[in-house]
Design a protein around this motif. Sequence first.
Motif, PDB file in Angstrom:
ATOM      1  N   THR A 109       0.847  -1.291   0.105  1.00 17.34           N
ATOM      2  CA  THR A 109      -0.076   0.092   0.033  1.00 17.34           C
ATOM      3  C   THR A 109       0.772   1.285  -0.055  1.00 17.34           C
ATOM      4  O   THR A 109       0.328   2.251  -0.282  1.00 17.34           O
ATOM      5  N   ALA A 110       2.208   1.050   0.411  1.00 17.18           N
ATOM      6  CA  ALA A 110       2.968   2.345   0.676  1.00 17.18           C
ATOM      7  C   ALA A 110       3.492   2.730  -0.939  1.00 17.18           C
ATOM      8  O   ALA A 110       3.540   3.655  -1.487  1.00 17.18           O
ATOM      9  N   TYR A 111       4.038   1.426  -1.340  1.00 16.23           N
ATOM     10  CA  TYR A 111       5.034   1.669  -2.752  1.00 16.23           C
ATOM     11  C   TYR A 111       4.147   1.030  -3.812  1.00 16.23           C
ATOM     12  O   TYR A 111       4.795   1.287  -5.095  1.00 16.23           O
ATOM     13  N   GLY A 112       3.159   0.297  -3.784  1.00 19.19           N
ATOM     14  CA  GLY A 112       2.651  -0.619  -4.938  1.00 19.19           C
ATOM     15  C   GLY A 112       1.902   0.526  -5.696  1.00 19.19           C
ATOM     16  O   GLY A 112       1.794   1.802  -5.434  1.00 19.19           O
ATOM     17  N   SER A 113       1.683   0.231  -7.104  1.00 16.83           N
ATOM     18  CA  SER A 113       0.742   0.965  -8.034  1.00 16.83           C
ATOM     19  C   SER A 113      -0.573   1.183  -7.365  1.00 16.83           C
ATOM     20  O   SER A 113      -0.894   0.545  -6.322  1.00 16.83           O
ATOM     21  N   THR A 114      -1.380   2.019  -7.840  1.00 19.28           N
ATOM     22  CA  THR A 114      -2.732   2.227  -7.397  1.00 19.28           C
ATOM     23  C   THR A 114      -3.478   1.025  -7.303  1.00 19.28           C
ATOM     24  O   THR A 114      -4.254   0.861  -6.506  1.00 19.28           O
ATOM     25  N   ASP A 115      -3.434   0.411  -8.487  1.00 24.52           N
ATOM     26  CA  ASP A 115      -4.254  -0.921  -8.598  1.00 24.52           C
ATOM     27  C   ASP A 115      -3.931  -1.943  -7.424  1.00 24.52           C
ATOM     28  O   ASP A 115      -4.678  -2.521  -7.009  1.00 24.52           O
ATOM     29  N   THR A 116      -2.532  -1.991  -7.143  1.00 26.69           N
ATOM     30  CA  THR A 116      -2.026  -2.926  -6.348  1.00 26.69           C
ATOM     31  C   THR A 116      -2.569  -2.578  -4.906  1.00 26.69           C
ATOM     32  O   THR A 116      -3.073  -3.458  -4.163  1.00 26.69           O
ATOM     33  N   ALA A 117      -2.528  -1.373  -4.420  1.00 24.91           N
ATOM     34  CA  ALA A 117      -2.876  -0.920  -3.154  1.00 24.91           C
ATOM     35  C   ALA A 117      -4.341  -1.198  -3.105  1.00 24.91           C
ATOM     36  O   ALA A 117      -4.857  -1.504  -1.885  1.00 24.91           O
ATOM     37  N   GLU A 118      -5.319  -0.884  -4.143  1.00 25.36           N
ATOM     38  CA  GLU A 118      -6.779  -1.182  -4.105  1.00 25.36           C
ATOM     39  C   GLU A 118      -6.949  -2.632  -3.856  1.00 25.36           C
ATOM     40  O   GLU A 118      -7.767  -2.982  -2.999  1.00 25.36           O
ATOM     41  N   ARG A 119      -6.209  -3.579  -4.437  1.00 27.84           N
ATOM     42  CA  ARG A 119      -6.415  -5.083  -4.320  1.00 27.84           C
ATOM     43  C   ARG A 119      -6.013  -5.581  -2.932  1.00 27.84           C
ATOM     44  O   ARG A 119      -6.692  -6.338  -2.339  1.00 27.84           O
ATOM     45  N   LEU A 120      -4.953  -5.015  -2.210  1.00 26.21           N
ATOM     46  CA  LEU A 120      -4.693  -5.329  -0.990  1.00 26.21           C
ATOM     47  C   LEU A 120      -5.599  -4.991  -0.287  1.00 26.21           C
ATOM     48  O   LEU A 120      -6.057  -5.760   0.743  1.00 26.21           O
ATOM     49  N   ALA A 121      -6.209  -3.635  -0.281  1.00 26.37           N
ATOM     50  CA  ALA A 121      -7.100  -3.110   0.588  1.00 26.37           C
ATOM     51  C   ALA A 121      -8.476  -4.096   0.521  1.00 26.37           C
ATOM     52  O   ALA A 121      -9.209  -4.350   1.521  1.00 26.37           O
ATOM     53  N   GLN A 122      -8.996  -4.416  -0.778  1.00 23.93           N
ATOM     54  CA  GLN A 122      -9.935  -5.392  -0.944  1.00 23.93           C
ATOM     55  C   GLN A 122      -9.842  -6.701  -0.176  1.00 23.93           C
ATOM     56  O   GLN A 122     -10.728  -7.216   0.635  1.00 23.93           O
ATOM     57  N   THR A 123      -8.673  -7.242  -0.258  1.00 26.33           N
ATOM     58  CA  THR A 123      -8.271  -8.416   0.227  1.00 26.33           C
ATOM     59  C   THR A 123      -8.553  -8.371   1.923  1.00 26.33           C
ATOM     60  O   THR A 123      -9.445  -9.276   2.506  1.00 26.33           O
ATOM     61  N   VAL A 124      -7.996  -7.461   2.401  1.00 23.45           N
ATOM     62  CA  VAL A 124      -8.132  -7.258   4.018  1.00 23.45           C
ATOM     63  C   VAL A 124      -9.681  -7.071   4.298  1.00 23.45           C
ATOM     64  O   VAL A 124     -10.022  -7.675   5.298  1.00 23.45           O
ATOM     65  N   ARG A 125     -10.389  -6.202   3.635  1.00 22.55           N
ATOM     66  CA  ARG A 125     -11.851  -5.979   3.829  1.00 22.55           C
ATOM     67  C   ARG A 125     -12.440  -7.273   3.752  1.00 22.55           C
ATOM     68  O   ARG A 125     -13.409  -7.208   4.611  1.00 22.55           O
ATOM     69  N   ALA A 126     -12.258  -8.083   2.663  1.00 21.76           N
ATOM     70  CA  ALA A 126     -13.052  -9.269   2.500  1.00 21.76           C
ATOM     71  C   ALA A 126     -12.669  -9.936   3.747  1.00 21.76           C
ATOM     72  O   ALA A 126     -13.862 -10.691   4.117  1.00 21.76           O
ATOM     73  N   MET A 127     -11.676 -10.265   4.111  1.00 17.99           N
ATOM     74  CA  MET A 127     -11.463 -11.069   5.268  1.00 17.99           C
ATOM     75  C   MET A 127     -11.949 -10.609   6.531  1.00 17.99           C
ATOM     76  O   MET A 127     -12.727 -11.189   7.523  1.00 17.99           O
ATOM     77  N   HIS A 128     -12.022  -9.211   6.978  1.00 18.66           N
ATOM     78  CA  HIS A 128     -12.820  -8.856   7.782  1.00 18.66           C
ATOM     79  C   HIS A 128     -14.300  -8.903   7.939  1.00 18.66           C
ATOM     80  O   HIS A 128     -14.852  -9.078   9.010  1.00 18.66           O
TER      81      HIS A 128
END
Length: 326
Positions: A109-128
């Motif tokens: 989320t710090a250094y990734g592309s915008t798409d990478t950061a969005e997908r990582l956040a979606q992953t964590v939200r989905a688990m939550h």
Amino acid sequence: MVEQSLQGHFDRTVRRNYFRGMEFAGPAGDPGWFGPDSATWHVHSHMPSLIFGLQCAAYLERLDPSIYWMGVHHSRLVEQSEDPAAPPRIDPKGLAVRLGHSIAFFIGTAYGSTDTAERLAQTVRAMHHTIKGVRPDGARYDADDPDWLRWNYATVVWGLATAHEMYHPRPLRGRKLDRYYGEFVRVGHALGGTDLPTTKADTHDCLKSYLPKLALTHGAAMATGHHLPLPESVVDWAIRDTMPTWAMQLIGHRSPNVVERTARRTGVWAVINGLGAAAGPIPEFREAQARVAGGIDPDLAPHTLPGYVLGSDPARSRAQVEHEFA
């Protein structure tokens, strides 16, 4: 040679398993969520202090009984038991997996592309979204609860920022460090958080406001104390040393006199920065720098903002989430 050895070990144990599908080198001109002039790029650039900060955050968050039982019931950190109230037994493999995913998330989320950061956040939200249950005392917990999200966010940003302030070789302080608190709120919002603190003082006050709900949980008690062997006891002391005074009081921690405390901190600083110097700059940071070396895409802002809208995620079962994001 030492740098290659450390980077090779990190490649084998973390990057190979947890950085798959993450993009840092492109697309050209994409600043991601933070960009090259951000405090976040500087804070997260030192991997040893970042990892230490994650440990500080994990210790602090366990003082919330609901988070403790979320971990016992839903996390691979502990061996699952048929007795829902049984004291947990740490699973070393699960602990390594959790740390690997955490490192990947905060680097991505710090250094990734915008798409990478969005997908990582979606992953964590989905688990939550799948973490809901009942504590042995009958109280319900829900990882989507805004109150829980605020506490969890505050522990994370406090742990990372405090570890940076104490152990980064070129730490930000004062208003410059407050820039980090203000920027990092983007990650909290992307995970569904609301009404989040944006300065060091506000984060301290936010954490302290939860004191009536906190307790010395079994997990926190077993993770600290003189029973721990070296070097665990040294790391344990350094983690507790980053906590706010009221949190130290809650766990019965007393700081030594100023001379001994300074000597201990100096020793920990030397180890953390020795590891940082030996490992060298993290490749993801260098790739992100190269990605924007030709300038920011004029159609983009100096940074992009998370696009998550509260409540917009599709419903998924835990099995679906684990299959999709394995």
